[in-house]
Design a protein around this motif. Structure first.
Motif, mmCIF file in Angstrom:
data_model
loop_
_atom_site.group_PDB
_atom_site.id
_atom_site.type_symbol
_atom_site.label_atom_id
_atom_site.label_comp_id
_atom_site.label_asym_id
_atom_site.label_seq_id
_atom_site.Cartn_x
_atom_site.Cartn_y
_atom_site.Cartn_z
ATOM 1 N N ASN A 14 0.819 -1.224 0.000
ATOM 2 C CA ASN A 14 0.000 0.000 0.000
ATOM 3 C C ASN A 14 0.847 1.267 0.000
ATOM 4 O O ASN A 14 0.380 2.336 -0.406
ATOM 5 N N LEU A 15 2.088 1.139 0.459
ATOM 6 C CA LEU A 15 2.951 2.311 0.593
ATOM 7 C C LEU A 15 3.819 2.460 -0.654
ATOM 8 O O LEU A 15 5.035 2.286 -0.639
ATOM 9 N N LEU A 20 3.428 7.873 -0.818
ATOM 10 C CA LEU A 20 4.414 8.426 0.104
ATOM 11 C C LEU A 20 4.808 9.850 -0.268
ATOM 12 O O LEU A 20 5.069 10.678 0.612
ATOM 13 N N ARG A 21 4.845 10.151 -1.568
ATOM 14 C CA ARG A 21 5.117 11.534 -1.973
ATOM 15 C C ARG A 21 4.001 12.462 -1.489
ATOM 16 O O ARG A 21 4.257 13.551 -0.951
ATOM 17 N N ALA A 22 2.764 12.042 -1.682
ATOM 18 C CA ALA A 22 1.629 12.858 -1.243
ATOM 19 C C ALA A 22 1.590 12.979 0.276
ATOM 20 O O ALA A 22 1.208 14.028 0.822
ATOM 21 N N TRP A 23 1.978 11.920 0.973
ATOM 22 C CA TRP A 23 2.033 11.936 2.436
ATOM 23 C C TRP A 23 3.047 12.971 2.924
ATOM 24 O O TRP A 23 2.754 13.770 3.821
ATOM 25 N N SER A 24 4.225 12.983 2.332
ATOM 26 C CA SER A 24 5.238 13.971 2.696
ATOM 27 C C SER A 24 4.741 15.384 2.399
ATOM 28 O O SER A 24 4.977 16.312 3.184
ATOM 29 N N PRO A 277 4.489 5.926 16.022
ATOM 30 C CA PRO A 277 3.275 5.108 15.935
ATOM 31 C C PRO A 277 2.016 5.874 15.555
ATOM 32 O O PRO A 277 1.213 5.398 14.743
ATOM 33 N N HIS A 278 1.823 7.076 16.092
ATOM 34 C CA HIS A 278 0.600 7.817 15.749
ATOM 35 C C HIS A 278 0.615 8.271 14.296
ATOM 36 O O HIS A 278 -0.441 8.424 13.670
ATOM 37 N N ASP A 279 1.827 8.462 13.722
ATOM 38 C CA ASP A 279 1.909 8.789 12.304
ATOM 39 C C ASP A 279 1.552 7.584 11.435
ATOM 40 O O ASP A 279 0.989 7.733 10.350
ATOM 41 N N GLU A 282 -2.135 7.570 11.207
ATOM 42 C CA GLU A 282 -2.629 8.603 10.293
ATOM 43 C C GLU A 282 -2.371 8.213 8.842
ATOM 44 O O GLU A 282 -3.232 8.387 7.977
ATOM 45 N N LEU A 283 -1.193 7.666 8.578
ATOM 46 C CA LEU A 283 -0.861 7.257 7.219
ATOM 47 C C LEU A 283 -1.783 6.136 6.741
ATOM 48 O O LEU A 283 -2.150 6.085 5.559
ATOM 49 N N ALA A 284 -2.183 5.245 7.640
ATOM 50 C CA ALA A 284 -3.052 4.137 7.257
ATOM 51 C C ALA A 284 -4.377 4.632 6.678
ATOM 52 O O ALA A 284 -4.966 3.986 5.804
ATOM 53 N N GLY A 285 -4.864 5.790 7.137
ATOM 54 C CA GLY A 285 -6.123 6.325 6.643
ATOM 55 C C GLY A 285 -5.957 7.451 5.638
ATOM 56 O O GLY A 285 -6.942 8.075 5.230
ATOM 57 N N PHE A 286 -4.713 7.702 5.227
ATOM 58 C CA PHE A 286 -4.439 8.830 4.325
ATOM 59 C C PHE A 286 -4.707 8.452 2.885
ATOM 60 O O PHE A 286 -4.368 7.357 2.436
ATOM 61 N N GLU A 287 -5.293 9.381 2.126
ATOM 62 C CA GLU A 287 -5.506 9.204 0.698
ATOM 63 C C GLU A 287 -4.895 10.377 -0.043
ATOM 64 O O GLU A 287 -5.058 11.538 0.368
ATOM 65 N N ALA A 288 -4.196 10.088 -1.131
ATOM 66 C CA ALA A 288 -3.593 11.152 -1.930
ATOM 67 C C ALA A 288 -4.696 11.998 -2.566
ATOM 68 O O ALA A 288 -5.692 11.457 -3.045
ATOM 69 N N PRO A 289 -4.555 13.325 -2.564
ATOM 70 C CA PRO A 289 -5.564 14.195 -3.184
ATOM 71 C C PRO A 289 -5.730 13.870 -4.666
ATOM 72 O O PRO A 289 -4.769 13.504 -5.350
#
Length: 412
Positions: A14-15, A20-24, A277-279, A282-289
């Protein structure tokens, strides 16, 4: 605080690089999420801004908030933010809350300058005595028109207490004993240097007395704090990236990562990121715009410099477009400034002050959003900064070849 038992497990597949670019991009506040924040809070949230006599600090804040230069200079004048030597002995602009422990990280660099002089036959006691004399001069100057003294002004007052180290000293980068003494004082928070005209995109400084309290923490605690902040700024980093930014040893890095509670997260590319861990949750539920989100950034923006991973921000087509370029845009340090869309580098740019414009090239035809951002950034540089230097020795003449190259590539 999120515990390991409460942390979401993310399948490595998934990563992928796009996510990962959008996450950063998101963690760096480049998606507009930090638009209402002030200068100190921005640097607290996205990381210290590299200062090498260039305009990176101004674009760092403009790209995230639209902040004009006058507001940045005012924040520096009121000491909400300040340029200090810290990680690896390099200078960054820090928020006030980080001054003491940030200086503590850079203390080893000040000591290295002293060691150079000791190898040239100067006793440490002489350097420390000079430091005390400098401090007294600056304390005596408080409240006068000469409160801030530049190196030449200090030499004039101190006279032969500043020793000239001759040709051998020049070869070692230590022409006189003054810089080492100034470095010790600055690393201890007893003096600070201020830009002579209030602007942070130049390297002419004077010094004033300061009384900054120490962090009250030992070096081990400061290293753990650094890694907690670094992982928060980046949203995750490899061990190699951690070590590049901090210059910690492997043992120091691993101990500090453990103290910060960091965990290892495998990615689709086979890398292992250290994350808080908290990141991870957050990343687990993150979607790229889904829509375009365009920014022109400095080549030393924290998005690319903190991890020194600009090559990761090119997709396959972008990497092919810049392959073989002089100065290698795929090198760790970009040869031109990047144009990005949601964390992906889609083009390169430079500022051309002679013609008051941004010279640019995108790997694909530029969209309306890209053209609009280029125009906005160019208008801001022309009106607010006058030029956009990458570092102190950058000049219109030195970047002329890059500007011509970008123009040629765009003309295609």
């Amino acid at each position: 605080m999120t515990t390991l038992n409460e942390m979401t497990q993310i399948p490595p597949e998934n990563l992928d690089p796009q996510l990962l670019r959008a996450w950063s991009w998101h963690r760096q506040g480049l998606d507009g999420s930090l638009a209402s924040k002030g200068a100190a809070e921005i640097l607290d949230r996205v990381g210290w801004a590299r200062s090498i006599g260039g305009a990176n600090i101004y674009l760092t804040l403009f790209s995230r908030t639209g902040m004009p230069r006058a507001d940045v200079d005012a924040a520096a004048a009121s000491r909400e933010i300040h340029e200090l030597p810290t990680a690896r002995g390099c200078t960054y602009v820090l928020p006030a809350a980080d001054y003491a422990w940030g200086l503590q990280l850079g203390h080893a660099s000040a000591e290295a300058s002293v060691k150079v002089l000791e190898r040239l036959g100067v006793k440490r006691a002489e350097i420390e005595a000079l430091a005390q004399d400098i401090l007294q001069v600056l304390r005596d100057a408080r409240g006068t028109a000469e409160e801030a003294l530049d190196p030449q002004g200090l030499k004039k007052v101190l006279g032969d207490r500043v020793r000239n180290m001759g040709e051998e000293g020049k070869k070692k980068g230590a022409s006189t004993t003054l810089p080492a003494a100034l470095g010790l004082l600055q690393a201890d928070g007893r003096i600070r240097r201020v830009p002579v005209n209030g602007r942070l995109d130049q390297q002419r400084y004077s010094y004033v007395a300061w009384e900054l309290d120490g962090s009250g923490e030992d070096d081990e605690a400061v290293r753990a704090r650094m890694l907690e902040r670094f992982l928060g700024w980046t949203g995750g980093a490899t061990l190699g990236q951690v070590r590049w930014f901090t210059a910690f040893t492997v043992a120091q890095s691993k101990k500090a990562l453990a103290a910060a509670g960091a965990v290892q997260v495998p990615t689709a590319a086979g890398e292992v990121l250290w994350m808080l861990p908290h990141d991870v949750n957050e990343l687990a539920g993150f979607e790229a715009p889904a829509g375009e989100d365009i920014q022109l950034l400095s080549g030393s923006d924290s998005l690319v410099l903190l991890r020194r991973n600009s090559a990761d921000l090119f997709d396959e087509a972008g990497a092919k477009a810049v392959e073989g370029m002089s100065g290698s845009a795929l090198a760790a340090d970009l040869s031109d400034h990047p144009i990005l869309d949601r964390g992906r580098i889609i083009g390169l740019w430079q500022y051309d002050p002679e013609n008051a414009r941004v010279a640019w090239w995108t790997f694909e035809p530029a969209s309306a959003a890209v053209l609009a951002r280029i125009a906005l950034t160019g208008e801001w540089i022309t009106g607010d900064l006058g030029d956009f230097r990458s570092f102190s020795l950058d000049s219109p003449k030195s970047r002329a070849k890059n500007i011509a190259r970008l123009d040629a590539l765009r003309a295609g």
